[in-house]
Design an enzyme around this catalytic site. Structure first.
Site, PDB file in Angstrom:
ATOM      1  N   SER A 146       2.790  35.576 -32.163  1.00  0.00           N
ATOM      2  CA  SER A 146       2.322  36.888 -32.616  1.00  0.00           C
ATOM      3  C   SER A 146       3.381  37.519 -33.496  1.00  0.00           C
ATOM      4  O   SER A 146       4.523  37.713 -33.055  1.00  0.00           O
ATOM      5  CB  SER A 146       2.054  37.794 -31.428  1.00  0.00           C
ATOM      6  OG  SER A 146       1.960  39.130 -31.891  1.00  0.00           O
ATOM      7  N   HIS A 149      -0.941  34.616 -34.913  1.00  0.00           N
ATOM      8  CA  HIS A 149      -1.683  35.644 -34.161  1.00  0.00           C
ATOM      9  C   HIS A 149      -1.347  37.016 -34.758  1.00  0.00           C
ATOM     10  O   HIS A 149      -0.187  37.434 -34.791  1.00  0.00           O
ATOM     11  CB  HIS A 149      -1.279  35.564 -32.689  1.00  0.00           C
ATOM     12  CG  HIS A 149      -2.058  36.465 -31.785  1.00  0.00           C
ATOM     13  ND1 HIS A 149      -3.314  36.150 -31.320  1.00  0.00           N
ATOM     14  CD2 HIS A 149      -1.759  37.675 -31.253  1.00  0.00           C
ATOM     15  CE1 HIS A 149      -3.747  37.125 -30.525  1.00  0.00           C
ATOM     16  NE2 HIS A 149      -2.820  38.069 -30.467  1.00  0.00           N
ATOM     17  N   ASP A 182      -1.932  40.973 -34.501  1.00  0.00           N
ATOM     18  CA  ASP A 182      -2.350  42.033 -33.578  1.00  0.00           C
ATOM     19  C   ASP A 182      -2.695  43.304 -34.351  1.00  0.00           C
ATOM     20  O   ASP A 182      -1.815  44.048 -34.773  1.00  0.00           O
ATOM     21  CB  ASP A 182      -1.225  42.304 -32.566  1.00  0.00           C
ATOM     22  CG  ASP A 182      -1.160  41.228 -31.502  1.00  0.00           C
ATOM     23  OD1 ASP A 182      -2.202  40.949 -30.888  1.00  0.00           O
ATOM     24  OD2 ASP A 182      -0.072  40.653 -31.307  1.00  0.00           O
ATOM     25  N   MET A 184      -4.075  46.944 -34.427  1.00  0.00           N
ATOM     26  CA  MET A 184      -4.239  48.073 -33.491  1.00  0.00           C
ATOM     27  C   MET A 184      -4.531  49.344 -34.274  1.00  0.00           C
ATOM     28  O   MET A 184      -3.924  49.590 -35.317  1.00  0.00           O
ATOM     29  CB  MET A 184      -2.962  48.268 -32.675  1.00  0.00           C
ATOM     30  CG  MET A 184      -2.506  47.022 -31.929  1.00  0.00           C
ATOM     31  SD  MET A 184      -1.142  47.414 -30.826  1.00  0.00           S
ATOM     32  CE  MET A 184      -0.585  45.757 -30.382  1.00  0.00           C
ATOM     33  N   HIS A 228      -6.590  39.418 -33.730  1.00  0.00           N
ATOM     34  CA  HIS A 228      -6.940  40.037 -32.449  1.00  0.00           C
ATOM     35  C   HIS A 228      -7.163  41.527 -32.719  1.00  0.00           C
ATOM     36  O   HIS A 228      -6.213  42.274 -32.927  1.00  0.00           O
ATOM     37  CB  HIS A 228      -5.773  39.783 -31.483  1.00  0.00           C
ATOM     38  CG  HIS A 228      -5.894  40.458 -30.160  1.00  0.00           C
ATOM     39  ND1 HIS A 228      -4.838  40.564 -29.279  1.00  0.00           N
ATOM     40  CD2 HIS A 228      -6.938  41.068 -29.553  1.00  0.00           C
ATOM     41  CE1 HIS A 228      -5.223  41.200 -28.185  1.00  0.00           C
ATOM     42  NE2 HIS A 228      -6.498  41.540 -28.340  1.00  0.00           N
ATOM     43  N   MET A 230      -7.689  45.003 -31.775  1.00  0.00           N
ATOM     44  CA  MET A 230      -7.622  46.015 -30.709  1.00  0.00           C
ATOM     45  C   MET A 230      -8.003  47.332 -31.364  1.00  0.00           C
ATOM     46  O   MET A 230      -7.174  48.217 -31.581  1.00  0.00           O
ATOM     47  CB  MET A 230      -6.200  46.044 -30.125  1.00  0.00           C
ATOM     48  CG  MET A 230      -5.909  44.840 -29.235  1.00  0.00           C
ATOM     49  SD  MET A 230      -4.138  44.595 -28.985  1.00  0.00           S
ATOM     50  CE  MET A 230      -3.760  43.610 -30.425  1.00  0.00           C
ATOM     51  N   MET A 244      -6.485  38.569 -21.557  1.00  0.00           N
ATOM     52  CA  MET A 244      -5.237  39.335 -21.685  1.00  0.00           C
ATOM     53  C   MET A 244      -4.443  39.224 -20.381  1.00  0.00           C
ATOM     54  O   MET A 244      -4.992  39.436 -19.296  1.00  0.00           O
ATOM     55  CB  MET A 244      -5.525  40.815 -21.971  1.00  0.00           C
ATOM     56  CG  MET A 244      -6.113  41.106 -23.344  1.00  0.00           C
ATOM     57  SD  MET A 244      -5.152  40.513 -24.758  1.00  0.00           S
ATOM     58  CE  MET A 244      -3.607  41.405 -24.562  1.00  0.00           C
ATOM     59  N   ASP A 295      -2.734  35.913 -23.650  1.00  0.00           N
ATOM     60  CA  ASP A 295      -1.920  36.765 -24.514  1.00  0.00           C
ATOM     61  C   ASP A 295      -1.176  37.811 -23.697  1.00  0.00           C
ATOM     62  O   ASP A 295      -1.792  38.670 -23.060  1.00  0.00           O
ATOM     63  CB  ASP A 295      -2.858  37.440 -25.533  1.00  0.00           C
ATOM     64  CG  ASP A 295      -2.136  38.295 -26.559  1.00  0.00           C
ATOM     65  OD1 ASP A 295      -0.894  38.317 -26.548  1.00  0.00           O
ATOM     66  OD2 ASP A 295      -2.834  38.931 -27.381  1.00  0.00           O
TER      67      ASP A 295
HETATM   68  C1  DX5 Z   1      -0.349  42.928 -26.951  1.00  0.00           C
HETATM   69  C2  DX5 Z   1      -0.621  41.900 -28.012  1.00  0.00           C
HETATM   70  C3  DX5 Z   1       0.140  40.654 -27.858  1.00  0.00           C
HETATM   71  C4  DX5 Z   1       1.636  40.788 -27.963  1.00  0.00           C
HETATM   72  C5  DX5 Z   1       2.250  39.712 -27.119  1.00  0.00           C
HETATM   73  O1  DX5 Z   1      -1.241  43.978 -27.120  1.00  0.00           O
HETATM   74  O2  DX5 Z   1      -1.994  41.565 -28.015  1.00  0.00           O
HETATM   75  O3  DX5 Z   1      -0.326  39.673 -28.776  1.00  0.00           O
HETATM   76  O4  DX5 Z   1       2.131  40.669 -29.254  1.00  0.00           O
HETATM   77  O5  DX5 Z   1       3.613  39.921 -27.097  1.00  0.00           O
HETATM   78  P1  DX5 Z   1       4.537  39.257 -25.998  1.00  0.00           P
HETATM   79  O6  DX5 Z   1       4.414  37.784 -26.141  1.00  0.00           O
HETATM   80  O7  DX5 Z   1       5.882  39.784 -26.343  1.00  0.00           O
HETATM   81  O8  DX5 Z   1       4.044  39.736 -24.671  1.00  0.00           O
HETATM   82 ZN    ZN Z   2      -2.681  39.813 -29.247  1.00  0.00          ZN
END
Ligand code: DX5
Ligand code: ZN
Length: 217
Positions: free
Chosen positions: A8, A33, A35, A37, A66, A68, A138, A177
Site C-alpha cells: 500500500s 494497493h 487507498d 479515502m 481500495h 474507502m 479488513m 488488509d
Molecule cells: C487502512 C488501509 C490499509 C493500510 C494498511 O485503511 O486500507 O491499506 O494502508 O497499512 P498497514 O499495512 O500499515 O496496516
Molecule cells: Zn487498503
C-alpha cells in the site's frame, strides 16, 4: 494458490509516488494497493483517481484501488479512465446495492472486489462471492496505516475460505488488509488469505525486495 503481495502506497512519500511504484515493481510486488479515502466514510482524505492516473505510466502492475468512500458508485468511470485494474468497494457503503455495483465495475472492464469491515459479520459478504473477483477482509478499521492486526480476523478468513471451497469457488482471491507483519503472515496465509496488503511493513523495511519475498510466507 498463488500468493500476491500488494504493497500500500499509503505508507510512502506521496511526492515520490511514481518512483515508488517503479521500485515496488522491481522489488517483486504483484499489485499496487491504492487507498482512496474521502474524509467521510473514513476520517482522512488521501487521494482520488488523479493519483491513479499519475501512477499509471510508471508501472505495468495492476493498480488495486481500495475505495474507502461513501458513494463509490459515482467514481467508477473516473477510475476506469485513470487506468485502475481492480476496484474494491465496502459492503458498509450500501449492502443492498453491492452486487449491482460489483457488476457495474465489471461491465467497465475492471476487476471488482467487495470489502468487509471488522465489525460486520463475515457471513454478510457470502452472497457476493459469485459476483466478486476478490473479497477483501479488513484486519483493522479502515482509515489509517500502522494499526495492530485484529486477531479475530483469522477466524473470519477461515470461515470465508471454507464457504468459498464448499460453494465451488476454491480459488477465489481473498485479500487481507491492515497490520500484516512478518510475524503474523504465516497465520494469515494459513487462515485462507492469498492477496496480502502491506503498508508499514514494506515501507519501514531496509530492504523492500527481501521483505516482499518474506511476506510470501
Ligand atoms: C487502512 C488501509 C490499509 C493500510 C494498511 O485503511 O486500507 O491499506 O494502508 O497499512 P498497514 O499495512 O500499515 O496496516
Ligand atoms: Zn487498503
Amino acid at each position: 494458490m498463488k500468493i500476491k503481495i500488494a504493497p500500500s502506497i499509503l505508507a510512502s512519500d506521496f511526492a515520490k509516488a511514481g518512483e515508488t511504484v517503479e521500485k515496488l515493481e522491481k522489488c517483486g510486488a504483484d499489485y499496487i494497493h491504492c487507498d482512496v479515502m474521502d474524509g467521510s466514510f473514513v476520517p482522512p482524505i488521501t487521494f482520488g483517481h488523479q493519483m491513479v492516473e499519475g501512477l499509471r505510466p510508471h508501472t505495468k502492475l495492476p493498480l488495486d484501488c481500495h475505495l474507502m468512500v461513501r458513494h463509490p458508485q459515482t467514481h467508477f468511470e473516473e477510475f476506469k479512465k485513470a487506468g485502475a485494474d481492480i476496484v474494491t468497494i465496502h459492503f458498509e457503503t450500501g449492502p443492498k446495492s453491492l452486487i449491482d455495483r460489483l457488476k457495474k465495475i465489471k461491465s467497465l472492464g475492471m476487476k471488482c472486489g467487495a470489502v468487509i469491515n471488522p465489525n460486520t459479520p463475515v457471513e454478510r459478504i457470502f452472497d457476493c462471492v459469485p459476483f466478486a473477483d476478490m473479497i477483501l477482509v479488513m484486519s483493522v478499521f479502515p482509515g489509517y496505516g500502522g494499526q495492530k492486526f485484529i486477531g479475530e480476523t483469522y477466524h473470519r478468513l477461515e470461515k470465508l475460505r471454507s464457504y468459498c471451497i464448499k460453494n465451488g469457488y476454491p480459488e477465489k482471491d481473498i485479500e487481507v488488509d491492515g497490520g500484516i507483519t512478518e510475524e503474523n503472515i504465516d497465520s494469515v496465509l494459513h487462515a485462507g488469505a492469498n492477496v496480502i496488503v502491506a503498508g508499514s511493513t514494506v515501507f519501514r523495511s531496509q530492504d523492500m525486495a527481501k521483505t516482499i519475498e518474506r511476506l510470501r510466507g
